[in-house]
Design an enzyme around this catalytic site. Structure first.
Site, short mmCIF file in Angstrom:
data_model
loop_
_atom_site.label_atom_id
_atom_site.label_comp_id
_atom_site.label_asym_id
_atom_site.label_seq_id
_atom_site.Cartn_x
_atom_site.Cartn_y
_atom_site.Cartn_z
N GLU A 21 48.67 -38.51 26.23
CA GLU A 21 49.25 -38.31 24.91
C GLU A 21 49.39 -36.84 24.52
O GLU A 21 48.73 -36.35 23.60
CB GLU A 21 48.45 -39.07 23.85
CG GLU A 21 48.42 -40.58 24.10
CD GLU A 21 47.67 -41.35 23.01
OE1 GLU A 21 47.14 -40.70 22.08
OE2 GLU A 21 47.61 -42.58 23.08
N HIS A 57 42.04 -35.84 28.93
CA HIS A 57 42.11 -36.69 27.75
C HIS A 57 41.50 -35.96 26.56
O HIS A 57 40.52 -36.41 25.97
CB HIS A 57 41.43 -38.04 28.00
CG HIS A 57 41.83 -39.12 27.03
ND1 HIS A 57 42.16 -40.39 27.45
CD2 HIS A 57 41.96 -39.12 25.68
CE1 HIS A 57 42.44 -41.13 26.39
NE2 HIS A 57 42.33 -40.37 25.30
N GLU A 101 47.65 -47.86 27.39
CA GLU A 101 46.79 -48.18 26.25
C GLU A 101 47.54 -49.10 25.32
O GLU A 101 48.72 -48.89 25.04
CB GLU A 101 46.38 -46.93 25.46
CG GLU A 101 45.32 -46.06 26.09
CD GLU A 101 44.93 -44.88 25.19
OE1 GLU A 101 45.07 -45.00 23.96
OE2 GLU A 101 44.50 -43.85 25.73
N ASN A 147 51.38 -45.30 26.20
CA ASN A 147 50.43 -45.82 25.22
C ASN A 147 51.19 -46.23 23.96
O ASN A 147 52.01 -45.45 23.44
CB ASN A 147 49.39 -44.78 24.82
CG ASN A 147 48.50 -44.38 25.98
OD1 ASN A 147 48.57 -44.97 27.06
ND2 ASN A 147 47.67 -43.38 25.77
N TYR A 205 50.85 -48.68 20.14
CA TYR A 205 50.01 -49.50 19.27
C TYR A 205 50.79 -50.18 18.15
O TYR A 205 50.47 -51.31 17.78
CB TYR A 205 48.91 -48.64 18.64
CG TYR A 205 47.88 -48.18 19.63
CD1 TYR A 205 46.73 -48.93 19.87
CD2 TYR A 205 48.06 -47.00 20.35
CE1 TYR A 205 45.78 -48.51 20.80
CE2 TYR A 205 47.12 -46.58 21.28
CZ TYR A 205 45.98 -47.34 21.50
OH TYR A 205 45.05 -46.94 22.43
N ARG A 251 41.03 -47.68 33.76
CA ARG A 251 41.51 -46.34 33.44
C ARG A 251 40.42 -45.59 32.68
O ARG A 251 39.96 -46.06 31.63
CB ARG A 251 42.79 -46.41 32.60
CG ARG A 251 43.27 -45.03 32.18
CD ARG A 251 44.57 -45.08 31.39
NE ARG A 251 44.88 -43.70 30.96
CZ ARG A 251 45.07 -43.34 29.70
NH1 ARG A 251 44.99 -44.21 28.73
NH2 ARG A 251 45.33 -42.07 29.41
#
Length: 1932
Positions: free
Chosen positions: A1545, A1500, A1756, A1688, A1690, A1455
């Site tokens: 995002e 992005h 991600e 995404n 985290y 990606r």
């Protein structure tokens, strides 16, 4: 027992009636007479028949001689009046002496005979039948003379002669004869010495007379018997003989009875004791005297009827009774007979009817108690309940659960009712007590109560949201499963109610309980519950108080569903409920009982009803009707005969006949239904709260109201105490009567009664904690239940108090408080505080009632199976520094990952869990009961010494609140409680000549309470509160205290040691010595010589400790088998610089001066540590002192002190950083003697006390240090905790973090390091007086309100958490966190990601335009270190290297993003930069050539600056610009790219870029508006591009296109708090849901955002919401614009509610959420990123559930590092392993449609605003090397192995490549490894002793290799040549 009694009772009880219905007995007798004195006088006054002399003669003789001719003339009228009154028979006592004056039948007195014949004729004429008694009382003298002197004539012969004369003379007019009456006097007059002979003689006379009568004279109806009395006692032998003779010589039983209305139960008891003699015995109550029967004047019917019921219950036949008592209460003799006749006749008829018919249960019970005096009624009974009695408390689901719409719960009728505004102050059940989220909290309270049973209800709509099975909610089931399991885990029996009023609203919409189909629906619901929970639930209740449902829900409409139809709907609903109950009962009985062995019953509610006017038979009847209308309505069908009570049916029928139209419709049961309903209960559940006075209805109307139909009115006695509820008055005695009624009417001896609801409310306001009225209520009502059991033999098995906690009380909302625990409904925590009634009820449970004497447990001792531990071995003196420095060498080099990695495991089974306190800090009572003053009393009373001038005078008032403290400890589940004894409370003067018995008693009660609960007392003898009297003689500076302390200790060992097995002499002697006698901060405030006095004090303390130890060892250990030690204290210390030996020595010195000062003499060699002796000695010499300031022990003292501890106890709270320092020599000071400097790390969390920062990992190291230093003795952590500085910290998350991390470090020390840790005790049990800080620092697991004189204790969340740790015996790995072996689906996409701006560099190369990030990065202070991505990783020029990395990783996808300004420099298609496009074409071709599929992100974050200059994403024109840009990419790259992502995002773009301004373009001026506008345009831009691709390019290119949305997962900071749960949801909806909801759901923003932003906008004065609105066409265009969910993720945060001021306009204010992170979570190189793999699975599952399980690609996921940490990135391996495994769980276990996973990132890069400091890469980039080499970290290899294995194959299936062990966890790398890691991470390596860059080292290596090759070749050539020469050399 007397003759009469035994005869009567034997005849009554054991003469079965053979099925004869005594209602059918004909000729019932109402017998009067004879004339008594009063009657004769009254007749004479009326008729003037006799003169005074004659009258006196008659009166004197009484009924012995009735025949006076003048008097006979008045008798016919008298007899007629009697007959008119209902009298049927009349007694005639024949005078033997007057009829046969000579005792000879041949010579009778004819005048007398004729007189009696005339008398009998008068009776016959008046239709009265005579009953002749042949003889009574004493025998005539002439008769005695005859059979005494006569040799051949017996008494029997004489009597038979006399009897036969009477039979001949009067038999033509008499059918009923009695031979004798008044037997005791007759027997007494017989001339026999032996009573048995007299009885035999009397029996023989009677038997002969009986025989002659029936042989010669008896008419058809003639009967003969003997009149027996009940109150004369004979021996058993005489009685048996007498009874045997009477068995066949009586035609009926004639009983003279003196009946005591207060002792009815005695008669019944006697009846039950006797055996059967004769069948079908008829009973004539020949004589009836009533005693203590107040009700006779009021209602004689009940009295006599109750007597005949006693007869009837033993199957005898009632023949008749004596009515004289009733005539005596009537005016028949005093007024005109015509006036009295009607009244008397009616009364007698009533009595006769009552006697002939079975007396009702209500009448029996009422009569039983009607004559009680108030004193007797209210007498308190001291006794205990039966063994096995179940004590409990209750709640109802809608009252407490809240969570009204949580986890799919359906709406209930109570939800609807509250939301319609029908409740007080518009209150609702939405949150209630929030029990849906507080299972552990509620069970915690139940443990504190010592409750054996918990009655709760299941919320039907929580399990079946629509009411039927196909809407089953697994979350609801999980809630009840967890609750049931938690209860059983705490040994609490669940009693489960299936229906407690909260009907699913969907069922009510169909008619609710009026719709008969609900019967089957309820049965199906019950079936599900039995099947699901029945393996653990053994008590089931089908319905709770169905009367309330029917009456209030469908009758008055006061309750939902609010239907007002008392005449029809109410009865119809009851009918359905009864049938539904029966069906559920049979279902359990048929399907489940045999396996589950449970019981099913019903709980019915009822008042007790007393007649308002006891003299009114109508009121009595009305009261009975009330009982049947309330209780019998449901009880009678279930417990009696399957049908409604006759009283209920007849009353309704009568009422309907009275009215023109029916006012009530009572459904009827078919015969089949009756048989089904009857007997459908295994127990009778009873709710009772109050009583009522009932009268017959005053206004008899045809209005279909409850009272009108029942024809009764309700009243209360104004003297009955009122309560907060208008319908509850305190009438305790009603409960006993109700229980007796239920027992007699419904249950008998076969069905037990469960008191399932009893309690009283108090008002919301005032002193809600000190609820003395509730305590009085419980005390009295429980005692009435006890009376019912003990005095009335009622089978009551349980008592359940209402309720556990305050709750939602129906229409009254939260204004009435029934709870044993107060709930603060204004606080989102809904904290529960025990009321005084909770402690009272707990005490009742503990004692099982009200015992007469509290058991003296002062001699009770704990069993001690194991012998005390062996004495610890002697150890040599410590080195300087000590060998324990290995602890620093082992642990200090750890990485944060290794140090902080959470460890899961448990402690040994015998591990001691406890909690601590100390006397001065909690007891209060500073001068109560003779306690002497302590040094702390004096110190705190001096202004300025303590913060806010607070004192411990009252403190927590534990001296007066022992029950409260024991409750807390029980709830906590602790195994031990450490407390201290107050020396001045036991010895007020400090000496044993002043023993205070009150103080001793307090500690005895405390110790007994602990041992009764299996809690081990750990007793500290001295916790700083020295008696002031001893301080006055110098305190610890005076050696005399050694003896005095030993004397105190000796007394304590002797007094308490039989139960106390764990002693500590001193708590923290370091504090005593230094803070009390050094710096003088604490009392006794000595600070004049800090260089000498502390050492002297310690010397004394050590000797005092040793002496006490030896006293215990010598005198008590053998018998008491306890252990003794002392509690030391220290912090852990880290050397400032590990490589500096002086800092290491300083750290060791600190520990030796603090801990070793006391530990070294005791646990090592009897002397101070060498470090102390060396340092203080040297400094003393430098100070020109002749000797060391540190005192020295003699050899004898050292031996005496050494080994004087059985275990090692210490207190610790924090850690410090230590650096060596050369300190001043003068003035002398212990502090300077240490020669060090203390520091703290500013990153460590703070607490209420500045010097106490939580540093959990220090505990593990300290435990290891003690292990190394003192030979690994048994260790107890006796204090550990953290203080907060707030008055209210019930929601004490930080304290939970503290315990969570500190206990885990202790676990590591035990499990991983082999530390001999035996126990852990938290400080402290409750908030208390925290010394100099007063009450400002709160350490407690319980919050204490010091402003409330009751000192209420509220469990904090940490208490519940700690209790759970204790239950688990540590911190076991949660099941959901267990590692899952398995593989992902085939064709799973494994990818790695980058972004153009972060890696490409070449910021101006080949015509690239400026991006907003170029602009932002070149603006000062925007990027950390002013770094930028001008070069970054230079991927624009290093395409091949990037491809090589990708090939090495073996990913299937890559990606990357395309730089918009690199392709379109000004952002528009006016100019296409071909060079830029060419780069991406080459990249894509290279990927495809490597069999790697491209995943292309169109945008992005790097917007062309040219577009930003015209507004960027705030300008709606950008939608078109973006569409044009995307179309170019589709056109040029789409034939090769099959996976497109429109936006990465968008949350970051909108909020960080245009809200916070921390990302490009850095706009922050409009945080409440700009982000929403930007978000709006981003969504529309995405939708347009998706449609473009879908409609134009997908048909040709066949690719996928969607968007990537990012979101953290949010857990509630407090998972037990609805506010935090809502905040967590709001966080996710505002984050990921902002963009996902329009695209993946309905084309519009989620309701949470729309509502919140609109409400806040309007509050700010705006006319519309700041959140833009989509048009309907836009919604349709946006909805569904996805092919997959790009995601995404985290990390996770802990969210909690934060209310911003309404004027603040920002995204954060709109969201209203603040966040924290758990300290136990591993960190990373980014402050915001904590390692929380569990959140990954949860948010994936959330996406599945929220958006209908779309295909998900994780685009991600990764972790950062900061600093030079080397290539062996174990933390990153751990991250990927755990996160990917959670993804696997989501896919395999949760059914998430997960299609791919992408690691972030391929290589280190510019991490936006943080620059290059944070590194996420699988490949390390050495930015100091111009070539920017990509160096693989270990994590890249690990990720490759996962890709290769497509997951985590099970090792059980054999070896696999990806199962190679990975370095992870707490392994500490060797020092050399650390150095190499450090150099590698900094781009340096060690090469031939030089520190070189990796490039130079590489060159050096090649050079060296070349030289080596040359050398090898040279050597080979040399050898070859040498070999040749050697061969040529001649031999010598």
């Amino acid at each position: 027992m007397d003759l009469g009694c035994k005869v009567v009772l034997i005849f009554l009880v054991f003469s079965p009636c053979c099925g004869v219905d005594w209602k059918l007995v004909q000729g019932f007798i109402a017998i009067a007479g004879p004339l008594n004195n009063e009657s004769v006088s009254n007749l004479n006054l009326q008729n003037k028949l006799l003169g005074k002399e004659a009258l006196n003669s008659v009166v004197d003789e009484g009924h012995n001689f009735l025949c006076h001719q003048p008097f006979l003339a008045s008798l016919p009228q008298y007899f007629s009046n009697l007959h008119a009154s209902g009298v049927t028979h009349y007694k005639i006592f024949m005078p033997w002496i007057h009829i046969l004056p000579e005792g000879n039948a041949k010579n009778p007195e004819e005048a007398t005979v004729q007189c009696y014949r005339q008398l009998l004729k008068s009776l016959t004429a008046a239709n009265l039948k005579p009953v002749i008694i042949l003889h009574h009382k004493h025998l005539p003298g002439v008769v005695l003379t005859q059979f005494t002197l006569g040799k051949h004539r017996t008494f029997a012969d004489l009597f038979v002669e006399y009897a036969e004369f009477n039979f001949r003379s009067f038999g033509d007019m008499v059918d009923m004869w009695l031979t004798f009456s008044d037997l005791p006097e007759i027997i007494e007059s017989l001339p026999y010495d032996d009573p048995q002979t007299s009885l035999q003689s009397l029996a023989a006379a009677h038997e002969k007379a009986y025989k002659i009568y029936h042989e010669k004279y008896s008419s058809k109806d003639g009967k003969l018997s003997i009149a027996l009395e009940i109150n004369h006692v004979f021996g058993s032998a005489a009685l048996e003989s007498f009874l045997a003779s009477l068995r066949d010589s009586v035609d009926f039983l004639s009983l003279s009875l003196q009946y005591n209305c207060r002792k009815e139960v005695d008669l019944k008891r006697k009846l039950k004791e006797l055996q059967s003699i004769k069948e079908n015995t008829q009973v004539l109550l020949f004589g009836l005297k009533l005693r203590e029967c107040n009700s006779m004047k009021e209602n004689p019917i009940i009295t006599v009827a109750s007597i005949f019921q006693a007869v009837n219950q033993d199957k005898a036949l009632a023949l008749g009774y004596d009515v004289n008592e009733f005539l005596n209460y009537s005016p028949v003799h005093k007024i005109s007979p015509h006036v009295a006749n009607t009244t008397i006749q009616r009364r007698l008829q009533e009595v006769q009817a009552a006697a002939l018919a079975p007396l009702s249960s209500y009448q029996t019970v009422w009569e039983t108690f009607a004559n009680q005096s108030e004193l007797e009624r209210d007498t308190f009974v001291h006794d205990v309940f039966p063994s096995g009695f179940l004590w409990g408390t209750s709640t109802g689901s809608f009252n407490i659960e809240g969570g009204w719409a949580e986890d799919g719960k359906g709406e209930s009728i109570w939800d609807w009712f509250g939301q319609q505004g029908h409740v007080h102050m518009n209150q609702t059940t939405n949150v209630a007590c929030d029990s849906y989220h507080k299972i552990d909290y509620d069970v915690y309270l139940l443990r504190g109560l010592q409750s054996k049973l918990y009655k709760f209800s299941i919320s039907w709509p929580r399990i079946f949201p629509t009411g039927i099975r196909n809407s089953f909610s697994p979350q609801g089931v999980n809630y009840y499963n967890k609750l049931i399991n938690s209860l059983l885990d705490s040994n609490i029996e669940p009693m489960v109610t299936l229906f407690h009023w909260d009907l699913p609203q969907t069922l009510q919409d169909l008619g609710g309980w009026q719709n008969e189909s609900i019967i089957d629906i309820f049965a199906d619901y019950a079936d599900f519950c039995f099947a699901t929970f029945g393996d653990r639930v053994k008590f089931w209740i089908t319905f709770h108080e169905p009367w309330v449902i029917s009456y209030a829900g469908y009758g008055t409409g006061q309750h939902p569903p609010g239907i007002t139809d008392p005449g029809v709907a109410s009865y119809k609903v009851a009918h359905s409920i009864i049938k539904a109950h029966a069906k559920a009962w049979h279902l359990y009985d048929d399907r489940y009982r045999s396996q589950q062995h449970g019981k099913v019953g019903i709980v019915l509610n009822s008042d007790w009803a007393e007649p308002k006017t006891p003299t009114s038979s109508e009121d009595v009847k009305a009261a009975e009707r009330y009982m049947h209308f309330m209780l019998g309505w449901f009880a009678h069908p279930i417990f009696v005969n399957g049908d409604y009570p006759d009283i209920l049916k007849s009353q309704i029928q009568q009422k309907n006949q009275q009215c023109s139209i029916p006012v009530a419709v009572l459904p009827s049961f078919s015969e089949e239904e009756k048989s089904i309903v009857k007997g459908t209960a295994d127990f009778f559940g009873l709710s009772h709260y109050t009583s009522r006075l009932i009268s017959t209805a005053v206004n008899d109307t045809c209005i279909p109201a409850y009272e009108n139909v029942g024809n009764f009115s309700q009243h209360v006695d104004p003297s009955w105490p009122q309560t907060a509820s208008s319908w509850i008055r305190v009438v305790p005695w009603g409960l006993r009567r109700l229980l007796k009624f239920v027992s007699q009417e419904y249950t008998g001896t076969s069905i037990p009664i469960y008191i399932a609801g009893n309690g009283v409310p108090t008002e919301d306001g005032g002193d809600v904690i000190n609820d003395t009225k509730r305590m009085d209520y419980f005390r009295l009502y429980i005692n009435e239940a006890l009376k019912a059991i003990k005095l009335d033999a009622v089978d009551v098995r349980t008592y359940i108090a209402r309720s556990l906690i305050d709750g939602f009380e129906g229409p009254m909302g939260y204004s009435q408080l029934f709870g044993l625990h107060h709930v603060n409904f204004e606080d989102g925590n809904r904290q529960r505080t025990p009321k005084e009634s909770a402690y009272f009820f707990s005490s009742v449970i503990e004692k099982n009632g009200f015992p007469k004497e509290v058991m003296d447990r002062s001699l009770q001792s704990l069993t001690c199976d194991s012998p005390p531990p062996p004495r610890l071995l002697s150890l040599p003196a410590s080195d300087v520094p000590s060998k324990a420095k290995v602890v620093w060498e082992k642990f200090s080099p750890q990485t944060k990952f290794e140090r902080d990695m959470y460890f899961y495991g448990t402690f040994p089974d015998d591990f001691t869990w406890g909690v601590s306190s100390s006397s001065y800090q909690i007891e209060g009572g500073w001068d109560e009961d003779g306690k002497g003053p302590s040094i702390w009393d004096n110190f705190t009373h001096i202004p300025g010494n303590i913060k806010n001038n607070e004192t411990g005078d009252i403190a927590c008032d534990s001296y007066n609140k022992l029950a409260a403290d024991l409750y807390m400890l029980t709830a906590l589940r602790v195994k031990s409680y450490r407390f201290s004894l107050s020396w001045p409370r036991i010895f007020p003067s400090g000496r044993n000549d002043s023993i205070n018995s009150h103080g001793v008693d307090y500690y005895n009660r405390l110790i007994n309470g602990l041992t009764a609960r299996n809690i081990t007392p750990m007793v500290t003898l001295y916790h700083w509160d020295l008696p002031q009297a001893l301080q006055d003689i110098g305190g610890w500076e005076n050696d005399l205290l050694i003896e005095l302390f030993d004397s105190f200790a000796d007394f304590c060992f002797q007094t308490f040691g039989d139960r106390v097995k764990f002693w500590m002499t001193f708590n923290e002697p370091f504090v005593i010595a230094w803070a009390g006698y050094g710096v003088g901060d604490l009392p006794p405030n000595v600070k004049d010589n800090p260089g000498h006095t502390p050492y002297k004090i310690t010397h004394t303390l050590l000797k005092a400790h040793a002496k006490v130890y030896h006293t215990y060892d010598r005198k008590y250990r053998v018998s008491q088998k306890g252990v003794i030690s002392l509690s030391l204290s220290t912090e852990w210390v880290e050397p400032k610089t590990l490589d500096d030996p002086r800092d290491v020595e300083a750290a060791d010195r600190y520990l030796q001066f603090a801990l070793g000062w006391f530990a070294h003499p005791i646990f090592k060699n009897g002397d101070y540590p060498e470090a102390m002796k060396w340092t203080v000695g040297n400094r003393s010499e430098l100070q020109n002192l002749p000797s060391s300031r540190l005192p020295a022990f003699t050899a004898e003292e050292r031996e005496y002190i050494r080994g004087t501890a059985d275990v090692f106890c210490f207190n610790t709270y924090t850690s410090k950083i230590i650096k060596h320092k050369t300190t001043r020599l003068k003035p002398f000071s212990y502090e300077d003697d240490q020669e060090l400097l203390e520091e703290v790390d500013s990153s460590w969390p703070t607490s209420a006390i500045t010097e106490m920062r939580p540093v959990a990992w220090g505990l593990r190291r300290l435990l290891n240090w003690i292990k190394e230093e003192y030979g690994n003795p048994p260790i107890y952590v006796t204090e550990n905790g953290v203080g907060t500085q707030t008055k209210s910290d019930v929601d004490d998350t930080n304290r939970i973090f503290y315990y969570k991390t500190y206990i885990d470090e202790a676990l590591k020390a035990y499990k991983l390091d082999g530390v001999n840790l035996r126990g852990y005790l938290a400080w402290s049990l409750m908030d208390n007086f925290e010394w100099l800080h007063g009450y400002s620092a709160r350490f407690g697991l319980y919050q204490v309100d010091f402003e409330n004189p009751n000192r209420p204790r509220t469990p904090k969340r940490s208490a519940v958490y700690y209790a759970e740790v204790i239950r688990n015996n540590g911190i076991p790995l949660p099941k959901e966190d267990e590692f899952l072996y398995g593989e992902f689906p085939k064709n799973f996409s494994w990818s790695v990601a980058t972004a153009a701006y972060q890696i490409e560099g070449a910021w101006r190369a080949d015509g690239k335009g400026l991006s907003i990030w170029d602009q932002f990065a070149h603006t000062p202070l925007k990027i950390s270190n002013d770094e930028n991505a001008d070069v970054a990783c230079d991927s624009y020029h290093k395409l091949e290297k990037d491809l090589a990395c990708l090939r090495a990783l073996q990913v299937s996808h890559y990606r990357f993003s395309i730089s918009w300004p690199r392709v379109l420099p000004d952002g528009t298609t006016k100019h296409v930069n071909e060079a830029g496009l060419n780069y991406y074409e080459r990249l894509i071709d290279g990927l495809l050539a490597s069999n790697i599929k491209p995943q292309v992100t169109i945008y992005h974050w790097d917007l062309p600056q040219a577009l930003q200059n015209v507004g960027g994403w705030e300008n709606e024109t950008i939608v078109q610009r973006f569409k044009e840009y995307a179309e170019l990419l589709f056109q040029r790259l789409g034939d090769k790219v099959k996976f497109w992502i429109t936006l990465n995002e968008p949350y970051i773009i909108a909020n960080l870029g245009y809200g916070y301004g921390t990302s490009a373009p850095g706009i922050f001026a409009r945080p409440g508006k700009a982000p929403y506008i930007v978000g709006h345009n981003l969504i529309k831009a995405h939708a347009e591009v998706w449609h473009l691709y879908n409609e134009t390019y997908r048909p040709k290119q066949g690719g996928l296109i969607s968007i990537t949305i990012n979101s953290d997962w949010a857990e509630p900071r407090n998972p037990d708090k609805q506010e935090d749960i809502d905040a967590a949801r709001r966080y996710v909806q505002f984050y990921g849901g902002w963009f996902a909801h329009p695209i993946f759901k309905n084309g519009d923003y989620n309701e949470v955002m729309k509502t919140r932003i609109r409400e806040r906008s309007l509050a700010q004065g705006l006319s519309t919401s700041r959140l833009p609105e989509f048009t309907e066409s836009e919604k349709q265009r946006i909805k569904g614009t996805f092919d997959f969910f790009g995601f995404n993720h985290y990390t996770t945060i802990l969210a909690y509610n934060l209310n911003y001021a309404s004027a603040i306009s920002s995204y954060d204010a709109d969201r209203g959420v603040a966040s924290v992170t758990d300290r136990s979570w591993l960190g990373s190189g980014s402050f915001w990123l904590k390692v929380t793999p569990f959140g990954f699975r949860k948010i994936l599952r959330w996406i599945k559930e929220e958006y209908d399980n779309p295909p998900i690609y994780v685009t991600e996921n990764g972790i950062s590092e900061r600093g030079d940490l080397g290539l062996n990135d174990t933390w990153r391996i751990h991250y990927y392993k755990s996160y990917i495994n959670e993804a696997l769980k989501a896919a395999v276990l949760d059914g998430v449609d997960l299609r791919g996973y992408t690691a972030w990132s391929l290589m280190d890069n510019l991490e936006w605003a943080t620059g290059f400091a944070e590194k996420f890469g699988l490949y390390y980039i050495n930015y100091t090397d111009p070539n920017l080499p990509r160096i693989p970290r270990e994590s890249s290899k690990y990720y490759s192995s996962i890709i290769l294995c497509n997951g985590f194959p099970d090792p059980a299936n054999g070896p696999h490549l990806c199962l190679q062990p990975q370095p992870e966890g707490t392994t500490t790398p060797a020092a050399s490894t650390m150095v190499s890691q450090h150099n590698a991470s900094s781009g340096k390596v060690q090469f031939l002793g030089f520190s070189l860059t990796s490039l130079n080292a590489e060159i050096g290596l090649y050079v060296l290799f070349a030289f080596a090759v040359i050398g090898v070749l040279g050597l080979a050539l040399f050898s070859y040549k040498h070999g040749k020469l050697s061969k040529r050399r001649p031999l010598l």
